[in-house]
Design an enzyme around this catalytic site. Sequence first.
Site, short mmCIF file in Angstrom:
data_model
loop_
_atom_site.label_atom_id
_atom_site.label_comp_id
_atom_site.label_asym_id
_atom_site.label_seq_id
_atom_site.Cartn_x
_atom_site.Cartn_y
_atom_site.Cartn_z
N CYS A 177 41.84 -94.48 26.41
CA CYS A 177 40.96 -95.48 26.99
C CYS A 177 39.79 -94.70 27.54
O CYS A 177 39.98 -93.68 28.21
CB CYS A 177 41.67 -96.27 28.09
SG CYS A 177 40.56 -97.39 28.98
N THR A 230 34.63 -97.82 23.09
CA THR A 230 35.88 -98.24 23.73
C THR A 230 36.98 -98.09 22.70
O THR A 230 36.73 -98.27 21.50
CB THR A 230 35.79 -99.70 24.20
OG1 THR A 230 37.10 -100.18 24.52
CG2 THR A 230 35.22 -100.61 23.11
#
Length: 231
Positions: A197, A83
């Site tokens: 992202c 992430t």
Amino acid sequence: MKTIGMLGGMSWESTTSYYQEINESVKNKLGGLHSAKICLYSVDFDDIEKLQHQGNWDETANVLSTAAKSVELAGADFLLICTNTMHKVVPQIEAVINIPILHIADATAKRLQADGVMKVGLLGTRFTMEQEFYKNRISDNFGIDVIVPNSDEQTIIHDIIYQELCQGVIKESSRKQYLRIIANLASQGAEAVILGCTEIALLVKQTHTDVRLYDTTAIHAEEAVLFSLED
């Protein structure tokens, strides 16, 4: 082959992309029945998401540090945090483990630098776009100018990530919103845009725009494979 440690589940939708990208790359490089050696710890993202929006980054660091120690004890030779946003707590995690962390911003910036990109747009969660931990790492260490969308656009991007993409929901209307914001960044001089992202690449592909896109999930996964296969 080194064992790749992965902290996943943030969200699990993008973690599946990591797993697939890594194994396909190993298969392509080694052939036959080869696959990657992986040790994966998948967290409950609901816990992490609540802490993020409370601003309780110390507790997110504790959760991921505990997970990272488990991955190290299980035999991982290095670590991927799957992430972008949670790279905010890399220093805290590095302090409690003895294996290296392959930083997603470094991997992406090296690719940008190799391609001669000097000004880049950044999409991500509001945390990643607003705060300095990600942008400054790229600008300070690699000399690349990083620009972000305006506040209203950041809200659109952030809400789509958490309310749709992290739940596996893909909407054409949301894709159009993202493409409009990407075009705005290009009009401000961005030579390319970082999909900062790991879920964004589920929505926006290079086929959707003429603006060069840098998919951090794919870049990070490939960096892991190359490191894993180094002598």
